[in-house]
Design a protein around this motif. Structure first.
Motif, PDB file in Angstrom:
ATOM      1  N   ASP A  62       0.788  -1.231   0.000  1.00  0.00           N
ATOM      2  CA  ASP A  62       0.000   0.000   0.000  1.00  0.00           C
ATOM      3  C   ASP A  62       0.819   1.279   0.000  1.00  0.00           C
ATOM      4  OD1 ASP A  62      -2.529  -1.427   0.263  1.00  0.00           O
ATOM      5  OD2 ASP A  62      -1.906  -1.853   2.318  1.00  0.00           O
ATOM      6  N   HIS A  63       2.113   1.181   0.219  1.00  0.00           N
ATOM      7  CA  HIS A  63       2.937   2.376   0.322  1.00  0.00           C
ATOM      8  C   HIS A  63       4.255   2.166  -0.431  1.00  0.00           C
ATOM      9  CE1 HIS A  63       0.408   2.396   3.996  1.00  0.00           C
ATOM     10  NE2 HIS A  63       0.332   3.690   3.768  1.00  0.00           N
ATOM     11  N   ALA A  64       4.892   3.293  -0.800  1.00  0.00           N
ATOM     12  CA  ALA A  64       6.217   3.229  -1.416  1.00  0.00           C
ATOM     13  C   ALA A  64       7.008   4.471  -1.036  1.00  0.00           C
ATOM     14  CB  ALA A  64       6.114   3.105  -2.931  1.00  0.00           C
ATOM     15  N   MET A  65       8.316   4.299  -0.988  1.00  0.00           N
ATOM     16  CA  MET A  65       9.198   5.392  -0.570  1.00  0.00           C
ATOM     17  C   MET A  65      10.433   5.414  -1.456  1.00  0.00           C
ATOM     18  SD  MET A  65      10.799   6.055   3.234  1.00  0.00           S
ATOM     19  CE  MET A  65      11.799   4.552   3.302  1.00  0.00           C
ATOM     20  N   ALA A  66      10.677   6.555  -2.095  1.00  0.00           N
ATOM     21  CA  ALA A  66      11.891   6.765  -2.871  1.00  0.00           C
ATOM     22  C   ALA A  66      13.008   7.162  -1.918  1.00  0.00           C
ATOM     23  CB  ALA A  66      11.669   7.861  -3.906  1.00  0.00           C
ATOM     24  N   GLN A  67      14.165   6.560  -2.100  1.00  0.00           N
ATOM     25  CA  GLN A  67      15.286   6.809  -1.197  1.00  0.00           C
ATOM     26  C   GLN A  67      16.595   6.611  -1.947  1.00  0.00           C
ATOM     27  OE1 GLN A  67      15.477   3.980   2.032  1.00  0.00           O
ATOM     28  NE2 GLN A  67      16.922   5.195   3.205  1.00  0.00           N
ATOM     29  N   ALA A  68      17.484   7.590  -1.901  1.00  0.00           N
ATOM     30  CA  ALA A  68      18.793   7.425  -2.517  1.00  0.00           C
ATOM     31  C   ALA A  68      19.492   6.218  -1.908  1.00  0.00           C
ATOM     32  CB  ALA A  68      19.639   8.684  -2.307  1.00  0.00           C
ATOM     33  N   GLN A  69      20.240   5.504  -2.731  1.00  0.00           N
ATOM     34  CA  GLN A  69      20.876   4.290  -2.240  1.00  0.00           C
ATOM     35  C   GLN A  69      22.093   4.590  -1.363  1.00  0.00           C
ATOM     36  OE1 GLN A  69      20.997   1.147  -5.176  1.00  0.00           O
ATOM     37  NE2 GLN A  69      22.798   0.231  -4.254  1.00  0.00           N
ATOM     38  N   HIS A  70      22.609   5.798  -1.449  1.00  0.00           N
ATOM     39  CA  HIS A  70      23.830   6.150  -0.714  1.00  0.00           C
ATOM     40  C   HIS A  70      23.509   6.846   0.604  1.00  0.00           C
ATOM     41  CE1 HIS A  70      23.061  10.276  -1.935  1.00  0.00           C
ATOM     42  NE2 HIS A  70      22.924   9.856  -3.174  1.00  0.00           N
ATOM     43  N   GLY A  71      24.569   7.239   1.317  1.00  0.00           N
ATOM     44  CA  GLY A  71      24.416   7.881   2.618  1.00  0.00           C
ATOM     45  C   GLY A  71      24.390   9.394   2.543  1.00  0.00           C
ATOM     46  N   SER A  72      24.555  10.033   3.715  1.00  0.00           N
ATOM     47  CA  SER A  72      24.339  11.478   3.833  1.00  0.00           C
ATOM     48  C   SER A  72      25.592  12.313   3.545  1.00  0.00           C
ATOM     49  CB  SER A  72      23.826  11.806   5.239  1.00  0.00           C
ATOM     50  OG  SER A  72      24.780  11.414   6.216  1.00  0.00           O
ATOM     51  N   ALA A  73      26.746  11.702   3.422  1.00  0.00           N
ATOM     52  CA  ALA A  73      27.996  12.376   3.022  1.00  0.00           C
ATOM     53  C   ALA A  73      28.181  13.746   3.670  1.00  0.00           C
ATOM     54  CB  ALA A  73      28.051  12.504   1.499  1.00  0.00           C
ATOM     55  N   PRO A  74      28.206  13.830   5.005  1.00  0.00           N
ATOM     56  CA  PRO A  74      28.323  15.147   5.650  1.00  0.00           C
ATOM     57  C   PRO A  74      29.614  15.883   5.311  1.00  0.00           C
ATOM     58  CG  PRO A  74      28.596  13.370   7.256  1.00  0.00           C
ATOM     59  CD  PRO A  74      28.108  12.740   5.995  1.00  0.00           C
ATOM     60  N   ASP A  75      30.633  15.149   4.855  1.00  0.00           N
ATOM     61  CA  ASP A  75      31.910  15.794   4.538  1.00  0.00           C
ATOM     62  C   ASP A  75      31.830  16.710   3.330  1.00  0.00           C
ATOM     63  OD1 ASP A  75      31.484  13.281   3.186  1.00  0.00           O
ATOM     64  OD2 ASP A  75      33.524  13.404   2.407  1.00  0.00           O
ATOM     65  N   ILE A  76      30.809  16.541   2.470  1.00  0.00           N
ATOM     66  CA  ILE A  76      30.676  17.432   1.304  1.00  0.00           C
ATOM     67  C   ILE A  76      29.394  18.246   1.366  1.00  0.00           C
ATOM     68  CG2 ILE A  76      32.099  15.996  -0.207  1.00  0.00           C
ATOM     69  CD1 ILE A  76      29.448  15.064  -1.556  1.00  0.00           C
ATOM     70  N   ALA A  77      28.694  18.191   2.480  1.00  0.00           N
ATOM     71  CA  ALA A  77      27.438  18.936   2.598  1.00  0.00           C
ATOM     72  C   ALA A  77      27.676  20.433   2.445  1.00  0.00           C
ATOM     73  CB  ALA A  77      26.783  18.647   3.947  1.00  0.00           C
ATOM     74  N   GLY A  78      26.783  21.088   1.727  1.00  0.00           N
ATOM     75  CA  GLY A  78      26.846  22.529   1.552  1.00  0.00           C
ATOM     76  C   GLY A  78      27.859  23.020   0.543  1.00  0.00           C
ATOM     77  N   GLN A  79      28.502  22.116  -0.189  1.00  0.00           N
ATOM     78  CA  GLN A  79      29.550  22.511  -1.139  1.00  0.00           C
ATOM     79  C   GLN A  79      29.101  22.449  -2.592  1.00  0.00           C
ATOM     80  OE1 GLN A  79      33.326  20.484  -0.291  1.00  0.00           O
ATOM     81  NE2 GLN A  79      32.636  20.121   1.810  1.00  0.00           N
ATOM     82  N   GLY A  80      27.873  22.000  -2.829  1.00  0.00           N
ATOM     83  CA  GLY A  80      27.388  21.904  -4.202  1.00  0.00           C
ATOM     84  C   GLY A  80      27.993  20.765  -4.988  1.00  0.00           C
ATOM     85  N   LYS A  81      28.655  19.828  -4.307  1.00  0.00           N
ATOM     86  CA  LYS A  81      29.312  18.712  -4.992  1.00  0.00           C
ATOM     87  C   LYS A  81      28.448  17.461  -5.065  1.00  0.00           C
ATOM     88  CE  LYS A  81      34.000  19.948  -3.461  1.00  0.00           C
ATOM     89  NZ  LYS A  81      35.177  19.466  -2.689  1.00  0.00           N
ATOM     90  N   ALA A  82      27.386  17.412  -4.277  1.00  0.00           N
ATOM     91  CA  ALA A  82      26.614  16.170  -4.153  1.00  0.00           C
ATOM     92  C   ALA A  82      25.920  15.813  -5.455  1.00  0.00           C
ATOM     93  CB  ALA A  82      25.593  16.317  -3.036  1.00  0.00           C
ATOM     94  N   GLY A 107      33.057  15.275 -13.757  1.00  0.00           N
ATOM     95  CA  GLY A 107      32.548  16.490 -14.370  1.00  0.00           C
ATOM     96  C   GLY A 107      32.917  17.735 -13.602  1.00  0.00           C
ATOM     97  N   THR A 108      32.472  18.867 -14.138  1.00  0.00           N
ATOM     98  CA  THR A 108      32.739  20.157 -13.498  1.00  0.00           C
ATOM     99  C   THR A 108      31.453  20.818 -13.021  1.00  0.00           C
ATOM    100  OG1 THR A 108      32.647  21.260 -15.660  1.00  0.00           O
ATOM    101  CG2 THR A 108      34.817  20.536 -14.877  1.00  0.00           C
ATOM    102  N   GLY A 109      30.355  20.110 -13.061  1.00  0.00           N
ATOM    103  CA  GLY A 109      29.071  20.667 -12.680  1.00  0.00           C
ATOM    104  C   GLY A 109      28.840  20.633 -11.179  1.00  0.00           C
ATOM    105  N   THR A 110      27.671  21.112 -10.786  1.00  0.00           N
ATOM    106  CA  THR A 110      27.269  21.136  -9.386  1.00  0.00           C
ATOM    107  C   THR A 110      25.959  20.388  -9.214  1.00  0.00           C
ATOM    108  OG1 THR A 110      25.953  23.152  -9.618  1.00  0.00           O
ATOM    109  CG2 THR A 110      28.316  23.427  -9.163  1.00  0.00           C
ATOM    110  N   THR A 111      25.546  20.241  -7.980  1.00  0.00           N
ATOM    111  CA  THR A 111      24.254  19.616  -7.691  1.00  0.00           C
ATOM    112  C   THR A 111      23.144  20.323  -8.472  1.00  0.00           C
ATOM    113  OG1 THR A 111      25.063  19.173  -5.457  1.00  0.00           O
ATOM    114  CG2 THR A 111      22.695  18.923  -5.835  1.00  0.00           C
ATOM    115  N   THR A 112      23.202  21.638  -8.478  1.00  0.00           N
ATOM    116  CA  THR A 112      22.161  22.437  -9.137  1.00  0.00           C
ATOM    117  C   THR A 112      22.227  22.323 -10.648  1.00  0.00           C
ATOM    118  OG1 THR A 112      22.146  23.999  -7.293  1.00  0.00           O
ATOM    119  CG2 THR A 112      21.228  24.764  -9.374  1.00  0.00           C
ATOM    120  N   THR A 113      23.427  22.399 -11.226  1.00  0.00           N
ATOM    121  CA  THR A 113      23.511  22.334 -12.689  1.00  0.00           C
ATOM    122  C   THR A 113      23.064  20.972 -13.209  1.00  0.00           C
ATOM    123  OG1 THR A 113      25.854  21.672 -12.652  1.00  0.00           O
ATOM    124  CG2 THR A 113      25.369  24.032 -12.792  1.00  0.00           C
TER     125      THR A 113
END
Length: 359
Positions: free
Chosen positions: A268-288, A340-346
């Protein structure tokens, strides 16, 4: 317009960044295909712990149960305080609470990356509610304990019901794929009773699908075979911990864990979830790299379409996959983990552009 109500949970580390990127793609799908999505958000993880004293409040579980689907960002559960102090694993709680018994993890080599070696195109169907995971196999308390300071014991639960329904999910999926091949992975030569029960149910379901090819491989041999010749396999069905390990291996062989979609599905339910972890070492850098979560949401849209909740979801899911393929072909939009040379946003913007072109 049919519409669907989706609950979005950002999580920790890079979670907010890749969730924002995924919303960019969802917004493009909504506009291009008239999905009429109703997006809601709630706090989990460290922000919920600070605000509510728990990493996943009961109100969030209730909201997830009421939604048509859930989008879960990665969480830093290894860094949480003990459960007694509110440090629950949101992923495990939702998998249990919503009975998301099937973790579907495709691995397919993107043509755009031009990776050397043999191509990968397989799906791991992983039992999701029991096994050696300490938080998923006991009515009360964890499945690990220490009778004295020098001994630690772990309990693995394997039930006939769970084995039967994960086998049925795997064979149903194989019916839709060209190779029509299911491989059960086990260690029944050592775990004769528990993995033996798993194989009993797989063989029973295989007998109901005589038109499909079925075989069995030991877990240690399977790890070697996947490296040597992943093209031999199509749908892999296995128990919880084996499936977690094998699906990560398959994802890396196919290009990157950052590309690996993952859907937790139940009746009755489904959940999308990235297969990887939270990678706090690159958080906020636009690299994810946001592709794993974006691809997981495509799987969720397709699941909703199959149920009739979101008929337009199948076309939107196909457009997302086409958008991902196009985005990966350009090194200027790919994130650094993919050379690549892109970012999370690009990267997200490129996938969204691909969705609009496909419409």
């Amino acid at each position: 317009m049919s519409g669907a109500r989706l609950l979005i949970l950002e999580g920790d580390g890079i979670g907010p960044e890749i969730v924002a990127a995924t919303r960019t793609v969802l917004d493009a799908c909504d506009a291009a295909y008239g999905l009429a999505l109703r997006l809601e958000t709630a706090e989990i993880g460290f922000s919920a712990l600070d605000a509510h004293g728990t990493t996943i409040p009961d109100t969030v579980v209730a909201a997830a149960r009421a939604a048509d689907g859930v989008i879960l960002g990665p969480v830093s559960h290894n860094d949480y305080p003990p459960v007694a102090k509110g440090g629950l694993n949101p992923s495990g709680v939702l998998r249990k609470s919503l009975d998301l018994y099937a973790n579907i993890r495709p691995a397919r080599t993107p043509e755009a990356l031009g990776l050397p070696g043999r191509a990968v195109d397989l799906v791991t169907v992983r039992e999701n509610t029991e096994g050696f995971y300490a938080d998923r196999n006991m009515f009360e308390g964890p499945g690990e304990f220490r009778p004295d300071p020098d001994i630690a014991l772990a309990i693995r639960k394997i039930s006939r019901r769970a084995c039967r329904r994960i086998a049925e999910a795997a064979f149903a999926l194989a019916e839709t794929r060209p190779a029509r091949h299911v491989t059960a992975v086990h260690k029944a030569n050592v775990l004769r009773i528990s993995d033996g029960l798993f194989l009993e149910e797989c063989r029973a379901v295989a007998a109901d699908h005589p038109d499909l090819r079925y075989d069995e491989v030991l877990i240690d041999a399977m790890a070697a075979h996947l490296v040597r010749d992943p093209g031999r396999y199509d749908v892999i069905v296995t128990t919880n911990m084996y499936g977690d390990i094998l699906s990560d291996l398959a994802a890396e062989l196919s290009g990157s864990l950052g590309l690996a979609g993952s859907l937790n599905a139940g009746a009755d339910h489904a959940m999308a979830q990235a297969q990887h972890g939270s990678a706090p070492d690159i958080a906020g850098q636009g690299k994810a790299n946001p592709v794993s979560l974006i691809a997981s949401v495509a799987m969720l849209l397709d699941w909703l379409a199959q149920r009739g909740t979101l008929p337009e979801g199948a076309a939107a899911a196909a457009a997302i996959q086409a958008g991902i393929a196009a985005a990966l072909a350009d090194s200027a939009t790919r994130t650094p983990d993919l050379g690549g040379t892109g970012t999370t946003t690009t990267l997200a913007d490129a996938v969204a552009d691909g969705v609009r072109r496909a419409a």
